[in-house]
Design an enzyme around this catalytic site. Structure first.
Site, mmCIF file in Angstrom:
data_model
loop_
_atom_site.group_PDB
_atom_site.id
_atom_site.type_symbol
_atom_site.label_atom_id
_atom_site.label_comp_id
_atom_site.label_asym_id
_atom_site.label_seq_id
_atom_site.Cartn_x
_atom_site.Cartn_y
_atom_site.Cartn_z
ATOM 1 N N ARG A 52 -11.061 0.851 -9.721
ATOM 2 C CA ARG A 52 -10.252 2.055 -9.952
ATOM 3 C C ARG A 52 -10.446 2.562 -11.382
ATOM 4 O O ARG A 52 -10.946 1.833 -12.242
ATOM 5 C CB ARG A 52 -8.780 1.734 -9.707
ATOM 6 C CG ARG A 52 -8.531 1.444 -8.247
ATOM 7 C CD ARG A 52 -7.066 1.359 -7.941
ATOM 8 N NE ARG A 52 -6.902 1.177 -6.508
ATOM 9 C CZ ARG A 52 -5.816 1.446 -5.825
ATOM 10 N NH1 ARG A 52 -4.765 1.935 -6.455
ATOM 11 N NH2 ARG A 52 -5.754 1.255 -4.533
ATOM 12 N N ASP A 55 0.810 -1.213 0.000
ATOM 13 C CA ASP A 55 0.000 0.000 0.000
ATOM 14 C C ASP A 55 0.844 1.264 0.000
ATOM 15 O O ASP A 55 1.886 1.301 0.646
ATOM 16 C CB ASP A 55 -0.859 0.024 1.271
ATOM 17 C CG ASP A 55 -2.313 -0.094 0.946
ATOM 18 O OD1 ASP A 55 -2.783 0.711 0.125
ATOM 19 O OD2 ASP A 55 -2.960 -0.997 1.485
ATOM 20 N N LEU A 72 13.182 -19.678 -3.294
ATOM 21 C CA LEU A 72 12.106 -18.813 -2.763
ATOM 22 C C LEU A 72 10.873 -19.030 -3.620
ATOM 23 O O LEU A 72 10.961 -19.017 -4.852
ATOM 24 C CB LEU A 72 12.530 -17.337 -2.842
ATOM 25 C CG LEU A 72 11.460 -16.314 -2.423
ATOM 26 C CD1 LEU A 72 11.269 -16.353 -0.893
ATOM 27 C CD2 LEU A 72 11.853 -14.900 -2.863
ATOM 28 N N HIS A 95 3.284 3.626 -8.930
ATOM 29 C CA HIS A 95 3.268 2.189 -9.202
ATOM 30 C C HIS A 95 4.607 1.730 -9.798
ATOM 31 O O HIS A 95 5.095 0.648 -9.485
ATOM 32 C CB HIS A 95 2.105 1.829 -10.130
ATOM 33 C CG HIS A 95 0.764 2.053 -9.489
ATOM 34 N ND1 HIS A 95 0.470 1.638 -8.214
ATOM 35 C CD2 HIS A 95 -0.371 2.665 -9.943
ATOM 36 C CE1 HIS A 95 -0.770 1.978 -7.900
ATOM 37 N NE2 HIS A 95 -1.298 2.601 -8.931
#
Ligand code: FPP
Length: 203
Positions: free
Chosen positions: A54, A2, A114, A19
């Site tokens: 959005r 966020d 990972l 972004h």
């Protein structure tokens, strides 16, 4: 993740710049997580099913960013044994993005170092209803000063330790991740049972 929008607005930049800065933070944090011996899996909340609400231009910019980064990052992930998996609905994504997802997942499927999950068009409520559950979460970090889960991994976070930080996502650093892990290790996780000392006292 966020705070991209506020990070940009505070600098007089368009949200799309936030972004893009968020995507650079993703790269830094994935590198940090891959280096960390205690982190075997990392799930990033990139786009919630409610984010379709959005403005269309912001949604389109985000989708282009996801596609570009998947194509750029998947060879690096493969080289570093990072397995990429996109979780969430795919049927509402652009076919080009779907193709990039398929290619990235295929190219990185052998990654054992990972397990990097990126949630796109993800809703925990929908996932629970469709029984598409993920492994339990140990630590959930939310940036940007918000203190709620916003339909993210609700089932899997039943016993997650929650850490809320004020930093906007583009400002979140490897040191902040390390601090959250330190905080995690101070928590006594009992999963509903009694602490070991109390168990000893009752036996
Ligand atoms: C939430 O901040 C962020 C998003 C909805 C988008 C997350 C996307 C990225 C970090 C970019 C790239 C991601 C990948 C996986 C390459 P917000 O826009 O709600 O910010 P605000 O709370 O300040 O308005």
């Amino acid at each position: 993740m966020d705070g991209n929008g506020r990070w940009a607005t505070r600098r007089g930049l368009p949200r799309s710049a936030g972004h893009r800065a968020g995507a650079r933070a993703v790269r830094r944090l994935v590198e940090a997580a891959a280096r960390h011996p205690a982190i075997a899996a990392l799930t990033l909340y990139a786009f919630s099913s409610d984010n379709w609400r959005r403005p269309a231009d912001e949604v389109a910019a985000l989708m282009r960013l996801f596609e570009r980064h998947l194509r750029i990052e998947s060879p690096r992930c493969a080289a570093n044994s990072v397995r990429l998996e996109i979780v969430g609905r795919r049927d509402r994504l652009d076919p080009r993005l779907r193709a990039a997802i398929d290619a990235a997942e295929l190219a990185t499927r052998g990654g054992a170092h990972l397990h990097l999950r990126i949630a796109v068009d993800y809703s925990a409520r929908d996932a629970i209803a469709a029984r598409q559950l993920l492994p339990d979460v140990d630590l959930l970090i939310r940036t940007g000063g918000e203190r709620r889960l916003s339909d993210f991994l609700l089932w899997e976070s039943a016993y997650a330790e929650l850490v809320f930080v004020e930093q906007m996502w583009p400002d979140f650093t490897a040191a902040d991740l390390a601090a959250a892990l330190t905080e995690f290790h101070t928590r006594a996780r009992r999963f509903g049972a009694l602490p070991a000392a109390a168990l000893g006292a009752t036996s």
